[in-house]
Design a protein around this motif. Structure first.
Motif, PDB file in Angstrom:
ATOM      1  N   TYR A 103       0.799  -1.228   0.000  1.00 49.12           N
ATOM      2  CA  TYR A 103       0.000   0.000   0.000  1.00 49.12           C
ATOM      3  C   TYR A 103       0.831   1.278   0.000  1.00 49.12           C
ATOM      4  N   ALA A 104       2.048   1.226  -0.490  1.00 44.17           N
ATOM      5  CA  ALA A 104       2.868   2.443  -0.497  1.00 44.17           C
ATOM      6  C   ALA A 104       2.103   3.560  -1.217  1.00 44.17           C
ATOM      7  N   PRO A 105       2.145   4.781  -0.666  1.00 50.18           N
ATOM      8  CA  PRO A 105       1.417   5.893  -1.307  1.00 50.18           C
ATOM      9  C   PRO A 105       1.851   6.105  -2.758  1.00 50.18           C
ATOM     10  N   GLU A 106       0.936   6.583  -3.558  1.00 49.89           N
ATOM     11  CA  GLU A 106       1.203   6.790  -4.982  1.00 49.89           C
ATOM     12  C   GLU A 106       2.442   7.660  -5.239  1.00 49.89           C
ATOM     13  N   LYS A 113       9.660   4.653  -9.257  1.00 48.38           N
ATOM     14  CA  LYS A 113       9.693   4.429 -10.715  1.00 48.38           C
ATOM     15  C   LYS A 113      10.645   5.415 -11.384  1.00 48.38           C
ATOM     16  N   LYS A 114      10.635   6.653 -10.903  1.00 44.28           N
ATOM     17  CA  LYS A 114      11.540   7.671 -11.444  1.00 44.28           C
ATOM     18  C   LYS A 114      12.993   7.267 -11.224  1.00 44.28           C
ATOM     19  N   TRP A 115      13.247   6.604 -10.104  1.00 42.52           N
ATOM     20  CA  TRP A 115      14.606   6.113  -9.806  1.00 42.52           C
ATOM     21  C   TRP A 115      14.946   4.853 -10.593  1.00 42.52           C
ATOM     22  N   GLY A 116      13.991   4.319 -11.354  1.00 41.88           N
ATOM     23  CA  GLY A 116      14.241   3.118 -12.135  1.00 41.88           C
ATOM     24  C   GLY A 116      13.873   1.823 -11.430  1.00 41.88           C
ATOM     25  N   PHE A 168      -2.043  -9.156  12.993  1.00 38.47           N
ATOM     26  CA  PHE A 168      -1.700  -7.730  13.009  1.00 38.47           C
ATOM     27  C   PHE A 168      -2.790  -6.929  12.324  1.00 38.47           C
ATOM     28  N   THR A 169      -2.828  -5.652  12.665  1.00 39.82           N
ATOM     29  CA  THR A 169      -3.792  -4.744  12.055  1.00 39.82           C
ATOM     30  C   THR A 169      -3.339  -4.383  10.650  1.00 39.82           C
ATOM     31  N   ASP A 170      -4.222  -4.537   9.688  1.00 38.30           N
ATOM     32  CA  ASP A 170      -3.965  -4.125   8.312  1.00 38.30           C
ATOM     33  C   ASP A 170      -4.181  -2.615   8.249  1.00 38.30           C
ATOM     34  N   ILE A 171      -3.096  -1.873   8.023  1.00 34.93           N
ATOM     35  CA  ILE A 171      -3.207  -0.407   8.021  1.00 34.93           C
ATOM     36  C   ILE A 171      -3.288   0.153   6.609  1.00 34.93           C
ATOM     37  N   GLY A 172      -3.406  -0.728   5.625  1.00 40.75           N
ATOM     38  CA  GLY A 172      -3.437  -0.273   4.237  1.00 40.75           C
ATOM     39  C   GLY A 172      -4.571   0.671   3.921  1.00 40.75           C
ATOM     40  N   ARG A 173      -5.685   0.533   4.612  1.00 39.45           N
ATOM     41  CA  ARG A 173      -6.844   1.393   4.345  1.00 39.45           C
ATOM     42  C   ARG A 173      -6.935   2.562   5.324  1.00 39.45           C
ATOM     43  N   LEU A 174      -6.019   2.603   6.271  1.00 40.03           N
ATOM     44  CA  LEU A 174      -6.014   3.718   7.224  1.00 40.03           C
ATOM     45  C   LEU A 174      -5.358   4.939   6.587  1.00 40.03           C
ATOM     46  N   GLU A 175      -5.549   6.057   7.195  1.00 34.28           N
ATOM     47  CA  GLU A 175      -5.018   7.310   6.652  1.00 34.28           C
ATOM     48  C   GLU A 175      -3.580   7.543   7.126  1.00 34.28           C
ATOM     49  N   PHE A 176      -2.640   6.848   6.496  1.00 33.99           N
ATOM     50  CA  PHE A 176      -1.217   7.051   6.757  1.00 33.99           C
ATOM     51  C   PHE A 176      -0.567   7.569   5.487  1.00 33.99           C
ATOM     52  N   ASP A 177       0.515   8.313   5.680  1.00 28.44           N
ATOM     53  CA  ASP A 177       1.247   8.846   4.538  1.00 28.44           C
ATOM     54  C   ASP A 177       2.714   8.977   4.931  1.00 28.44           C
ATOM     55  N   PHE A 178       3.606   8.850   3.956  1.00 32.00           N
ATOM     56  CA  PHE A 178       5.025   9.089   4.198  1.00 32.00           C
ATOM     57  C   PHE A 178       5.683   9.466   2.883  1.00 32.00           C
ATOM     58  N   GLU A 179       6.882   9.976   2.993  1.00 28.39           N
ATOM     59  CA  GLU A 179       7.664  10.333   1.812  1.00 28.39           C
ATOM     60  C   GLU A 179       8.921   9.490   1.792  1.00 28.39           C
TER      61      GLU A 179
END
Length: 197
Positions: A103-106, A113-116, A168-179
């Motif tokens: 579930y990595a953010p878009e 992908k930009k890094w190849g 474990f809790t599936d956090i894929g649908r939770l509101e998390f974000d990172f860079e």
């Protein structure tokens, strides 16, 4: 509700003399061994050695990626422990490992992908799988040729085994974000921010 910001994932470079060349040669050797490219004047033993050298280089690369991913997961778990609303939510190592792989953010996917990096899911899963058994970069002499040749199958299974160790809790649908940042890029960003304050 705004997304809960997680720490940035910072990937560090590592030096491996001739790494990219070894990977290319290993790919060619694999194609030769499969009969898809001509062997030329090289014998099977030399081609096999080239394949194994490249695969071992891949193992080293994944080990270092895994260290960065583990550091990030530990930082995220610290954030969860300090949050009263998340502390009792059964969010575990496996929650963040699953989140990274599935579930990595878009924007993170786009940057990879930009890094190849075309198949980040396999890379992250294998890096985490290998990290479950290696505390330090393994010496080539301690790994069998069989393991090196097929390390990706073992790494995939190790990832799935560790994921299945606990509920474990599936956090894929939770509101998390990172860079995500390369370490040099992140350092430059911090320097710019420091200069502006």
């Amino acid at each position: 509700m705004n997304a809960r910001k997680l720490p940035p994932l910072i990937l560090h470079p590592f030096a491996d003399a001739g790494g990219p060349e070894k990977l290319v040669e290993s790919s060619r050797a694999s194609l030769v061994l499969q009969g898809l490219l001509p062997a030329g004047e090289r014998n099977t033993q030399d081609i096999e050695r080239t394949l194994l050298d490249g695969r071992f280089c891949e193992i080293r690369m994944l080990f270092y990626v895994g260290k960065d991913l583990l550091r990030w997961i530990d930082q995220c778990l610290e954030l969860v422990e300090r949050s009263p609303e998340l502390a009792s939510s059964s969010i575990k190592y496996q929650s963040f490992a699953d989140y990274l792989v599935n579930y990595a953010p878009e924007p993170v996917q786009a940057k990879l992908k930009k890094w190849g990096v075309s198949d980040y899911k396999s890379i992250f899963a294998r890096a985490l799988g290998l990290s479950s058994v290696f505390a330090a970069v393994p010496d080539r002499a301690v790994l069998t040729d069989e393991f090196v040749r097929h390390y990706y199958r073992y790494a995939d299974q190790l990832f799935h085994i560790r994921q299945g160790e606990v509920a474990f809790t599936d956090i894929g649908r939770l509101e998390f974000d990172f860079e995500i940042y390369a370490s040099g890029e992140y350092s430059r960003m911090l320097e710019r921010e420091g200069a502006e304050t």
